[in-house]
Design a protein around this motif. Structure first.
Motif, short mmCIF file in Angstrom:
data_model
loop_
_atom_site.label_atom_id
_atom_site.label_comp_id
_atom_site.label_asym_id
_atom_site.label_seq_id
_atom_site.Cartn_x
_atom_site.Cartn_y
_atom_site.Cartn_z
N HIS A 46 0.85 -1.19 0.00
CA HIS A 46 0.00 0.00 0.00
C HIS A 46 0.89 1.24 0.00
CE1 HIS A 46 -3.53 2.44 0.71
NE2 HIS A 46 -2.85 3.08 1.63
N ALA A 47 0.55 2.19 -0.85
CA ALA A 47 1.30 3.44 -0.93
C ALA A 47 0.34 4.61 -0.71
CB ALA A 47 1.99 3.57 -2.28
N SER A 48 0.68 5.47 0.23
CA SER A 48 -0.07 6.70 0.46
C SER A 48 0.64 7.81 -0.31
CB SER A 48 -0.11 7.04 1.95
OG SER A 48 -0.75 6.03 2.67
N VAL A 49 -0.07 8.40 -1.25
CA VAL A 49 0.50 9.43 -2.11
C VAL A 49 -0.03 10.78 -1.64
CG1 VAL A 49 0.72 10.27 -4.47
CG2 VAL A 49 0.53 7.81 -4.03
N PHE A 50 0.87 11.64 -1.20
CA PHE A 50 0.50 12.97 -0.73
C PHE A 50 0.71 13.96 -1.87
CE2 PHE A 50 1.57 10.58 3.02
CZ PHE A 50 0.56 10.92 3.90
N TYR A 51 -0.29 14.82 -2.09
CA TYR A 51 -0.22 15.76 -3.19
C TYR A 51 -0.78 17.11 -2.78
CZ TYR A 51 -5.25 15.17 -3.71
OH TYR A 51 -6.60 15.15 -3.47
N THR A 52 -0.39 18.14 -3.51
CA THR A 52 -0.96 19.47 -3.33
C THR A 52 -1.48 19.93 -4.69
OG1 THR A 52 1.14 20.56 -3.78
CG2 THR A 52 0.62 20.13 -1.47
N VAL A 53 -2.46 20.82 -4.63
CA VAL A 53 -3.05 21.37 -5.85
C VAL A 53 -3.00 22.88 -5.73
CG1 VAL A 53 -5.11 21.52 -7.29
CG2 VAL A 53 -4.59 19.41 -6.09
N LEU A 54 -2.46 23.52 -6.75
CA LEU A 54 -2.41 24.96 -6.78
C LEU A 54 -3.75 25.47 -7.29
CD1 LEU A 54 -0.49 27.38 -6.38
CD2 LEU A 54 0.03 27.23 -8.80
N GLY A 55 -4.42 26.30 -6.49
CA GLY A 55 -5.69 26.85 -6.92
C GLY A 55 -6.67 26.97 -5.77
N SER A 56 -7.92 27.18 -6.14
CA SER A 56 -8.98 27.40 -5.15
C SER A 56 -9.44 26.08 -4.55
CB SER A 56 -10.15 28.12 -5.82
OG SER A 56 -10.73 27.26 -6.79
N ALA A 57 -10.35 26.19 -3.60
CA ALA A 57 -10.89 24.99 -2.94
C ALA A 57 -11.66 24.13 -3.94
CB ALA A 57 -11.79 25.40 -1.78
N ARG A 60 -9.16 22.20 -5.97
CA ARG A 60 -8.58 21.11 -5.18
C ARG A 60 -9.56 19.94 -5.09
NH1 ARG A 60 -6.09 25.39 -1.57
NH2 ARG A 60 -8.16 25.58 -0.71
N GLU A 61 -10.82 20.25 -4.89
CA GLU A 61 -11.84 19.20 -4.80
C GLU A 61 -11.99 18.46 -6.13
OE1 GLU A 61 -16.50 19.24 -3.74
OE2 GLU A 61 -15.22 20.47 -2.44
N ALA A 62 -12.01 19.20 -7.23
CA ALA A 62 -12.12 18.58 -8.55
C ALA A 62 -10.90 17.71 -8.86
CB ALA A 62 -12.29 19.66 -9.62
N SER A 63 -9.73 18.18 -8.48
CA SER A 63 -8.51 17.40 -8.71
C SER A 63 -8.52 16.13 -7.88
CB SER A 63 -7.27 18.23 -8.39
OG SER A 63 -7.14 19.28 -9.30
N ALA A 64 -9.04 16.21 -6.65
CA ALA A 64 -9.13 15.02 -5.80
C ALA A 64 -10.04 13.98 -6.46
CB ALA A 64 -9.65 15.39 -4.42
N LYS A 65 -11.16 14.42 -7.01
CA LYS A 65 -12.07 13.49 -7.70
C LYS A 65 -11.40 12.89 -8.94
CE LYS A 65 -16.29 15.65 -6.06
NZ LYS A 65 -17.45 16.49 -6.42
#
Length: 144
Positions: A46-57, A60-65
């Motif tokens: 199992h790999a937990s991948v941590f990421y950041t998204v540049l932009g508004s909330a 960020r939500e759309a990128s998570a989906k």
């Protein structure tokens, strides 16, 4: 020795995912995503991948989906490039680095303001006792 292998595998997965995301996915919801860290469990499954998204909330939500829907494709991409018996499952976790950085910046600004106010108070302050509070050695009299 196992933790060294976990770290190497995590770094390799991070590079593979970053290269794949740089090429782009066909999902228009995906914003400017940066893979910050990958942590692999001890059994390497199992790999937990941590990421950041540049932009508004909303971005960020759309990128998570978008990442959640592309997890299977990204896992198969990782499996093609790794020489391991089992390809680890991927879990994408939004990294709180930007929020923490903003919070720390606010705390530093507040501390700086408090320091300036204390320095302003200290500039006009006078000593409560003598100007030099340290005990000095007694001067020797000539008759001892």
């Amino acid at each position: 020795m196992s933790s060294e292998r976990q770290a190497r595998l995590g770094d390799r997965i991070r590079v593979i995912l970053a290269e794949r995301l740089e090429k782009g996915l066909r999902d228009p919801r995906l914003g400017f995503v940066t893979i910050t860290d990958v942590r692999v469990t001890g059994d390497l499954q199992h790999a937990s991948v941590f990421y950041t998204v540049l932009g508004s909330a909303e971005e960020r939500e759309a990128s998570a989906k978008a990442l959640k829907s592309a997890t299977g494709m990204l896992r198969s991409e990782v499996g093609k490039h790794l020489n391991v018996r089992l390809t680890p499952s991927l879990e994408f976790i939004a990294d709180a680095i930007p929020e923490n950085a903003v919070h720390i910046e606010d705390l530093l600004r507040e501390a700086r303001e408090r320091d300036e106010s204390v320095a302003g108070l200290a500039a006009g302050a006078t000593y409560a006792g003598e100007a030099d509070p340290y005990v000095k050695p007694r001067e020797l009299d000539g008759d001892e």
